[in-house]
Motif scaffolding. Structure first.
Motif, PDB file in Angstrom:
ATOM      1  N   ILE A 104       0.852  -1.188   0.000  1.00  0.00           N
ATOM      2  CA  ILE A 104       0.000   0.000   0.000  1.00  0.00           C
ATOM      3  C   ILE A 104       0.889   1.239   0.000  1.00  0.00           C
ATOM      4  CG2 ILE A 104      -1.749   1.288   1.282  1.00  0.00           C
ATOM      5  CD1 ILE A 104      -2.571  -1.410   2.579  1.00  0.00           C
ATOM      6  N   MET A 105       0.661   2.140  -0.956  1.00  0.00           N
ATOM      7  CA  MET A 105       1.500   3.344  -1.015  1.00  0.00           C
ATOM      8  C   MET A 105       0.732   4.493  -1.665  1.00  0.00           C
ATOM      9  SD  MET A 105       4.115   2.444  -4.141  1.00  0.00           S
ATOM     10  CE  MET A 105       3.533   2.130  -5.809  1.00  0.00           C
ATOM     11  N   GLY A 106       1.281   5.696  -1.509  1.00  0.00           N
ATOM     12  CA  GLY A 106       0.715   6.867  -2.160  1.00  0.00           C
ATOM     13  C   GLY A 106       1.267   7.040  -3.562  1.00  0.00           C
ATOM     14  N   ALA A 107       0.571   7.811  -4.376  1.00  0.00           N
ATOM     15  CA  ALA A 107       0.990   8.020  -5.759  1.00  0.00           C
ATOM     16  C   ALA A 107       2.337   8.727  -5.849  1.00  0.00           C
ATOM     17  CB  ALA A 107      -0.075   8.824  -6.508  1.00  0.00           C
ATOM     18  N   ASP A 108       2.705   9.480  -4.822  1.00  0.00           N
ATOM     19  CA  ASP A 108       4.013  10.142  -4.827  1.00  0.00           C
ATOM     20  C   ASP A 108       5.139   9.111  -4.843  1.00  0.00           C
ATOM     21  OD1 ASP A 108       2.978   9.479  -2.297  1.00  0.00           O
ATOM     22  OD2 ASP A 108       4.324  10.857  -1.263  1.00  0.00           O
ATOM     23  N   ILE A 113       9.305   5.535  -7.721  1.00  0.00           N
ATOM     24  CA  ILE A 113       9.686   4.208  -8.212  1.00  0.00           C
ATOM     25  C   ILE A 113       9.797   4.236  -9.734  1.00  0.00           C
ATOM     26  CG2 ILE A 113       8.947   1.796  -8.442  1.00  0.00           C
ATOM     27  CD1 ILE A 113       7.569   2.117  -5.698  1.00  0.00           C
ATOM     28  N   GLY A 114       8.820   4.863 -10.381  1.00  0.00           N
ATOM     29  CA  GLY A 114       8.818   4.947 -11.840  1.00  0.00           C
ATOM     30  C   GLY A 114      10.011   5.701 -12.396  1.00  0.00           C
ATOM     31  N   ALA A 115      10.527   6.654 -11.608  1.00  0.00           N
ATOM     32  CA  ALA A 115      11.687   7.438 -12.036  1.00  0.00           C
ATOM     33  C   ALA A 115      13.000   6.745 -11.727  1.00  0.00           C
ATOM     34  CB  ALA A 115      11.655   8.810 -11.354  1.00  0.00           C
ATOM     35  N   GLY A 116      12.926   5.541 -11.140  1.00  0.00           N
ATOM     36  CA  GLY A 116      14.130   4.771 -10.855  1.00  0.00           C
ATOM     37  C   GLY A 116      14.868   5.204  -9.605  1.00  0.00           C
ATOM     38  N   ASN A 128       5.743  -7.896  -7.346  1.00  0.00           N
ATOM     39  CA  ASN A 128       4.732  -7.596  -6.337  1.00  0.00           C
ATOM     40  C   ASN A 128       3.479  -6.952  -6.909  1.00  0.00           C
ATOM     41  OD1 ASN A 128       6.126  -8.128  -3.572  1.00  0.00           O
ATOM     42  ND2 ASN A 128       7.675  -7.038  -4.763  1.00  0.00           N
ATOM     43  N   LYS A 129       2.442  -6.889  -6.062  1.00  0.00           N
ATOM     44  CA  LYS A 129       1.190  -6.212  -6.380  1.00  0.00           C
ATOM     45  C   LYS A 129       1.091  -4.960  -5.518  1.00  0.00           C
ATOM     46  CE  LYS A 129      -1.305 -10.502  -7.471  1.00  0.00           C
ATOM     47  NZ  LYS A 129      -1.721 -10.186  -8.837  1.00  0.00           N
ATOM     48  N   PHE A 130       0.411  -3.927  -6.031  1.00  0.00           N
ATOM     49  CA  PHE A 130       0.398  -2.629  -5.374  1.00  0.00           C
ATOM     50  C   PHE A 130      -1.011  -2.052  -5.292  1.00  0.00           C
ATOM     51  CE2 PHE A 130       4.383  -3.380  -7.445  1.00  0.00           C
ATOM     52  CZ  PHE A 130       5.343  -2.971  -6.534  1.00  0.00           C
ATOM     53  N   ILE A 131      -1.278  -1.388  -4.173  1.00  0.00           N
ATOM     54  CA  ILE A 131      -2.475  -0.563  -4.035  1.00  0.00           C
ATOM     55  C   ILE A 131      -1.972   0.870  -3.917  1.00  0.00           C
ATOM     56  CG2 ILE A 131      -4.436   0.018  -2.568  1.00  0.00           C
ATOM     57  CD1 ILE A 131      -4.407  -2.974  -1.675  1.00  0.00           C
ATOM     58  N   VAL A 132      -2.366   1.713  -4.874  1.00  0.00           N
ATOM     59  CA  VAL A 132      -1.816   3.063  -4.966  1.00  0.00           C
ATOM     60  C   VAL A 132      -2.918   4.085  -4.712  1.00  0.00           C
ATOM     61  CG1 VAL A 132      -0.415   4.637  -6.346  1.00  0.00           C
ATOM     62  CG2 VAL A 132      -0.249   2.164  -6.744  1.00  0.00           C
ATOM     63  N   MET A 133      -2.686   4.959  -3.735  1.00  0.00           N
ATOM     64  CA  MET A 133      -3.672   5.966  -3.354  1.00  0.00           C
ATOM     65  C   MET A 133      -3.334   7.310  -3.998  1.00  0.00           C
ATOM     66  SD  MET A 133      -3.832   5.021   0.700  1.00  0.00           S
ATOM     67  CE  MET A 133      -2.044   5.116   0.874  1.00  0.00           C
ATOM     68  N   ALA A 134      -4.360   8.005  -4.470  1.00  0.00           N
ATOM     69  CA  ALA A 134      -4.177   9.311  -5.090  1.00  0.00           C
ATOM     70  C   ALA A 134      -3.473  10.269  -4.138  1.00  0.00           C
ATOM     71  CB  ALA A 134      -5.533   9.883  -5.500  1.00  0.00           C
ATOM     72  N   ARG A 135      -2.612  11.128  -4.704  1.00  0.00           N
ATOM     73  CA  ARG A 135      -1.892  12.131  -3.921  1.00  0.00           C
ATOM     74  C   ARG A 135      -1.720  13.406  -4.735  1.00  0.00           C
ATOM     75  NH1 ARG A 135      -2.525   9.465  -0.058  1.00  0.00           N
ATOM     76  NH2 ARG A 135      -1.044   8.639   1.458  1.00  0.00           N
ATOM     77  N   HIS A 136      -2.135  14.516  -4.188  1.00  0.00           N
ATOM     78  CA  HIS A 136      -1.775  15.851  -4.681  1.00  0.00           C
ATOM     79  C   HIS A 136      -1.952  16.023  -6.194  1.00  0.00           C
ATOM     80  CE1 HIS A 136      -0.176  16.149  -0.662  1.00  0.00           C
ATOM     81  NE2 HIS A 136       0.750  15.253  -0.901  1.00  0.00           N
ATOM     82  N   GLY A 137      -3.013  15.496  -6.738  1.00  0.00           N
ATOM     83  CA  GLY A 137      -3.293  15.693  -8.151  1.00  0.00           C
ATOM     84  C   GLY A 137      -2.391  14.930  -9.104  1.00  0.00           C
ATOM     85  N   LEU A 160      -5.376   1.139  -8.531  1.00  0.00           N
ATOM     86  CA  LEU A 160      -5.333   2.585  -8.319  1.00  0.00           C
ATOM     87  C   LEU A 160      -6.623   3.054  -7.643  1.00  0.00           C
ATOM     88  CD1 LEU A 160      -3.909   3.646 -11.807  1.00  0.00           C
ATOM     89  CD2 LEU A 160      -2.652   2.919  -9.761  1.00  0.00           C
ATOM     90  N   ILE A 161      -6.476   3.730  -6.521  1.00  0.00           N
ATOM     91  CA  ILE A 161      -7.625   4.298  -5.803  1.00  0.00           C
ATOM     92  C   ILE A 161      -7.552   5.804  -5.983  1.00  0.00           C
ATOM     93  CG2 ILE A 161      -8.764   4.547  -3.574  1.00  0.00           C
ATOM     94  CD1 ILE A 161      -7.586   1.938  -2.708  1.00  0.00           C
ATOM     95  N   ASP A 162      -8.402   6.329  -6.868  1.00  0.00           N
ATOM     96  CA  ASP A 162      -8.227   7.724  -7.277  1.00  0.00           C
ATOM     97  C   ASP A 162      -9.214   8.694  -6.652  1.00  0.00           C
ATOM     98  OD1 ASP A 162     -10.450   6.828  -8.604  1.00  0.00           O
ATOM     99  OD2 ASP A 162      -9.922   7.696 -10.542  1.00  0.00           O
ATOM    100  N   LYS A 163     -10.103   8.225  -5.798  1.00  0.00           N
ATOM    101  CA  LYS A 163     -11.058   9.146  -5.175  1.00  0.00           C
ATOM    102  C   LYS A 163     -11.246   8.791  -3.707  1.00  0.00           C
ATOM    103  CE  LYS A 163     -13.743  10.293  -9.313  1.00  0.00           C
ATOM    104  NZ  LYS A 163     -13.125  11.617  -9.442  1.00  0.00           N
ATOM    105  N   GLY A 164     -11.444   9.819  -2.898  1.00  0.00           N
ATOM    106  CA  GLY A 164     -11.866   9.603  -1.523  1.00  0.00           C
ATOM    107  C   GLY A 164     -10.764   9.374  -0.517  1.00  0.00           C
ATOM    108  N   LEU A 165      -9.491   9.450  -0.951  1.00  0.00           N
ATOM    109  CA  LEU A 165      -8.400   9.241   0.003  1.00  0.00           C
ATOM    110  C   LEU A 165      -7.459  10.448   0.025  1.00  0.00           C
ATOM    111  CD1 LEU A 165      -7.487   5.479  -0.441  1.00  0.00           C
ATOM    112  CD2 LEU A 165      -8.457   6.570   1.559  1.00  0.00           C
ATOM    113  N   ALA A 166      -8.005  11.630  -0.202  1.00  0.00           N
ATOM    114  CA  ALA A 166      -7.170  12.828  -0.277  1.00  0.00           C
ATOM    115  C   ALA A 166      -7.033  13.536   1.068  1.00  0.00           C
ATOM    116  CB  ALA A 166      -7.744  13.792  -1.314  1.00  0.00           C
ATOM    117  N   MET A 167      -7.642  12.974   2.114  1.00  0.00           N
ATOM    118  CA  MET A 167      -7.614  13.605   3.426  1.00  0.00           C
ATOM    119  C   MET A 167      -6.188  13.584   3.979  1.00  0.00           C
ATOM    120  SD  MET A 167     -10.326  12.493   6.289  1.00  0.00           S
ATOM    121  CE  MET A 167     -10.273  13.133   7.952  1.00  0.00           C
ATOM    122  N   GLU A 168      -5.703  14.718   4.445  1.00  0.00           N
ATOM    123  CA  GLU A 168      -4.318  14.795   4.910  1.00  0.00           C
ATOM    124  C   GLU A 168      -4.255  15.365   6.321  1.00  0.00           C
ATOM    125  OE1 GLU A 168      -1.673  13.717   3.434  1.00  0.00           O
ATOM    126  OE2 GLU A 168      -2.449  13.277   1.438  1.00  0.00           O
TER     127      GLU A 168
END
Length: 204
Positions: A104-108, A113-116, A128-137, A160-168
């Motif tokens: 479980i991780m944030g989109a940031d 990871i994608g940038a190496g 591995n498998k990933f659950i990715v939460m939306a972050r900062h647009g 990808l979980i793109d809605k409802g997890l933006a609470m900070e």
């Protein structure tokens, strides 16, 4: 077979948003368990403000009443410069060979990871498998499509979980409030709030 999510953070302290996030992810992704994984206090990229004993005790207090939640000290017990997420996930896959393990991780973090920027990042994504939460647009689909590391493994392993997890509400904010004599009582579990007051944590 159980579906298990690995949820790592400093948890310094654990907040109500950590718990709400874990509960929401478990509900949406049909996880049977979420393993809360406090990080090592010897990591070079984090400054841990609190003794491991206190972080661990507060985590135990916070998750005590939810049977889906488990605390594991695997990373906390490691030397921070010798342990990478790849090794952690390999450990949990080997420990739970019959189960489906998700990180479980944030989109940031997906961007990094994608940038190496992560050690053993290629192998981490490939195995591995990933659950990715939306972050900062952050556009998660675009992040995946622009990264060879990510797009070459985009076979359904990214949930990808793109809605409802933006609470900070950050642990940093809570620490600062305590340090300034503030009253962040309802930003973290009551038992943890009381523990912090009792042990005079995060005081200047």
């Amino acid at each position: 077979m159980a579906r298990i999510g690995i949820y790592g953070s400093s948890f310094d302290p654990i907040t109500n948003v950590h718990l709400w996030t874990a509960s929401t992810v478990a509900h949406r992704c049909k996880l049977d368990k979420v393993i809360f994984l406090p990080c090592s206090n010897k990591r070079k990229d984090k400054t841990i403000k609190t003794a491991d004993t206190h972080r661990w005790n507060m985590l135990q207090l916070a998750i005590a009443k939810d049977d889906r939640f488990i605390a594991d000290s695997y990373e906390m017990d490691q030397e921070g410069w010798n342990i990478y997420t790849y090794d952690t996930m390999k450990y949990f896959r080997e420990k739970n060979p019959e189960d489906e393990i998700h990180f479980i991780m944030g989109a940031d973090l997906l961007v990094d990871i994608g940038a190496g920027l992560w050690k053993k990042g290629d192998a981490l994504v490939a195995e591995n498998k990933f659950i990715v939460m939306a972050r900062h647009g952050i556009d998660m689909l675009s992040t995946i499509s622009r990264s060879p590391i990510l797009r070459n493994n985009d076979d359904g392993r990214f949930h990808l979980i793109d809605k409802g997890l933006a609470m900070e509400i950050s642990s940093t904010y809570i620490r600062e409030e305590f340090a300034m004599g503030g009253e962040p009582r309802y930003l973290l579990p009551t038992a943890c709030y009381n523990y912090i007051k009792e042990h005079h944590l995060y005081q200047k």
